[in-house]
Design a protein around this motif. Structure first.
Motif, short mmCIF file in Angstrom:
data_model
loop_
_atom_site.label_atom_id
_atom_site.label_comp_id
_atom_site.label_asym_id
_atom_site.label_seq_id
_atom_site.Cartn_x
_atom_site.Cartn_y
_atom_site.Cartn_z
N ARG A 1 25.23 -17.44 -49.96
CA ARG A 1 24.87 -16.03 -50.12
C ARG A 1 23.41 -15.84 -50.48
NH1 ARG A 1 28.96 -13.32 -54.06
NH2 ARG A 1 28.16 -11.41 -53.14
N GLU A 2 22.95 -16.55 -51.51
CA GLU A 2 21.63 -16.26 -52.06
C GLU A 2 20.49 -16.97 -51.35
OE1 GLU A 2 21.70 -16.81 -56.30
OE2 GLU A 2 23.46 -15.52 -56.51
N VAL A 3 20.75 -18.13 -50.77
CA VAL A 3 19.69 -18.86 -50.08
C VAL A 3 19.73 -18.57 -48.58
CG1 VAL A 3 18.80 -21.15 -49.51
CG2 VAL A 3 19.55 -20.65 -51.84
N LEU A 4 20.91 -18.68 -47.98
CA LEU A 4 21.02 -18.47 -46.54
C LEU A 4 21.25 -17.02 -46.16
CD1 LEU A 4 23.17 -21.59 -45.61
CD2 LEU A 4 20.69 -21.35 -45.55
N GLY A 5 21.81 -16.23 -47.07
CA GLY A 5 22.06 -14.82 -46.79
C GLY A 5 23.13 -14.58 -45.73
N LEU A 6 24.10 -15.49 -45.66
CA LEU A 6 25.15 -15.38 -44.64
C LEU A 6 26.48 -14.95 -45.24
CD1 LEU A 6 24.43 -18.63 -42.58
CD2 LEU A 6 23.82 -16.28 -41.99
N THR A 7 27.23 -14.20 -44.46
CA THR A 7 28.59 -13.85 -44.85
C THR A 7 29.48 -15.06 -44.66
OG1 THR A 7 29.23 -13.19 -42.61
CG2 THR A 7 28.26 -11.47 -44.05
N GLN A 8 30.69 -15.00 -45.21
CA GLN A 8 31.64 -16.09 -45.00
C GLN A 8 31.94 -16.26 -43.51
OE1 GLN A 8 35.17 -15.42 -47.36
NE2 GLN A 8 34.47 -16.89 -48.90
N ALA B 1 30.10 -15.48 -40.84
CA ALA B 1 28.95 -16.05 -40.12
C ALA B 1 28.78 -17.53 -40.44
CB ALA B 1 27.68 -15.28 -40.45
N TYR B 2 28.93 -17.89 -41.71
CA TYR B 2 28.74 -19.29 -42.10
C TYR B 2 29.88 -20.15 -41.54
CZ TYR B 2 27.16 -23.28 -44.83
OH TYR B 2 26.68 -24.51 -45.20
N ALA B 3 31.10 -19.64 -41.60
CA ALA B 3 32.25 -20.38 -41.06
C ALA B 3 32.04 -20.67 -39.58
CB ALA B 3 33.54 -19.61 -41.30
N GLU B 4 31.56 -19.67 -38.83
CA GLU B 4 31.29 -19.88 -37.41
C GLU B 4 30.18 -20.91 -37.21
OE1 GLU B 4 30.48 -16.06 -35.68
OE2 GLU B 4 32.51 -15.34 -36.07
N LEU B 5 29.15 -20.84 -38.04
CA LEU B 5 28.03 -21.78 -37.94
C LEU B 5 28.48 -23.23 -38.12
CD1 LEU B 5 24.87 -22.30 -37.93
CD2 LEU B 5 25.05 -22.17 -40.42
N VAL B 6 29.35 -23.46 -39.11
CA VAL B 6 29.74 -24.84 -39.43
C VAL B 6 31.01 -25.30 -38.73
CG1 VAL B 6 28.55 -24.78 -41.65
CG2 VAL B 6 30.98 -24.21 -41.56
N GLY B 7 31.70 -24.40 -38.06
CA GLY B 7 32.87 -24.79 -37.28
C GLY B 7 34.15 -24.94 -38.07
N VAL B 8 34.31 -24.11 -39.12
CA VAL B 8 35.59 -24.08 -39.85
C VAL B 8 36.07 -22.63 -39.86
CG1 VAL B 8 34.98 -26.05 -41.33
CG2 VAL B 8 34.56 -23.73 -42.14
N SER B 9 37.34 -22.44 -40.19
CA SER B 9 37.85 -21.07 -40.27
C SER B 9 37.31 -20.39 -41.52
CB SER B 9 39.38 -21.08 -40.30
OG SER B 9 39.85 -21.58 -41.54
N ARG B 10 37.28 -19.07 -41.48
CA ARG B 10 36.83 -18.33 -42.64
C ARG B 10 37.76 -18.59 -43.81
NH1 ARG B 10 37.75 -15.03 -46.06
NH2 ARG B 10 39.68 -14.33 -45.13
N ARG B 11 39.02 -18.75 -43.55
CA ARG B 11 40.00 -19.03 -44.60
C ARG B 11 39.71 -20.38 -45.26
NH1 ARG B 11 45.47 -17.63 -46.04
NH2 ARG B 11 45.86 -18.94 -47.83
N THR B 12 39.39 -21.39 -44.47
CA THR B 12 39.04 -22.70 -45.03
C THR B 12 37.80 -22.58 -45.91
OG1 THR B 12 40.04 -23.92 -43.20
CG2 THR B 12 38.32 -25.06 -44.45
N LEU B 13 36.79 -21.88 -45.43
CA LEU B 13 35.57 -21.69 -46.21
C LEU B 13 35.88 -20.95 -47.50
CD1 LEU B 13 32.52 -21.93 -46.54
CD2 LEU B 13 32.30 -19.80 -45.22
N SER B 14 36.68 -19.92 -47.43
CA SER B 14 37.06 -19.17 -48.62
C SER B 14 37.79 -20.06 -49.62
CB SER B 14 37.96 -17.99 -48.23
OG SER B 14 38.43 -17.32 -49.38
N ASP B 15 38.72 -20.87 -49.14
CA ASP B 15 39.44 -21.78 -50.03
C ASP B 15 38.49 -22.77 -50.71
OD1 ASP B 15 41.87 -20.61 -49.42
OD2 ASP B 15 42.53 -22.21 -48.07
#
Length: 102
Positions: A38-45, A47-61
């Motif tokens: 959030r603070e360094v990259l300024g990405l939503t969950q 957007a970041y999940a798509e960038l790294v290739g995981v589901s938003r749910r996995t990132l949230s967990d």
């Protein structure tokens, strides 16, 4: 709220501060990831999940230190931050000795 653009030095300082907090046991891996995303990259969950290739749910967990993420997923989410998952001693004394902080 999108953060202001940070210089490479400011991004590195934020990363190092989060790692120091983690090493002292004052935060968790999930909170480090959330803060830096959030603070360094300024990405939503999403957007970041798509960038790294995981589901938003996995990132949230992972960010909530919940669930049971695989090592591969953990490596994926930390890689854009210049970090990799590894083994560290749990005992503060051993960790301090590892970093010569006696």
């Amino acid at each position: 709220m999108k953060p202001q653009a940070r210089s490479p030095q400011a991004r590195q300082a934020a990363l190092l501060e989060q790692l120091r907090l983690l090493r002292r046991g004052e935060t968790t891996e999930g909170r480090v990831l959330r803060t830096l995303r959030r603070e360094v990259l300024g990405l939503t969950q999403t957007a970041y999940a798509e960038l790294v290739g995981v589901s938003r749910r996995t990132l949230s967990d992972i960010e909530r230190d919940a669930g049971n993420a695989s090592m591969a997923s953990l490596d994926r989410v930390f890689r854009p931050l210049g970090l990799k998952v590894g083994l560290m001693p749990r005992q503060p004394e051993l960790l301090a000795e590892l970093f010569d902080e006696s």
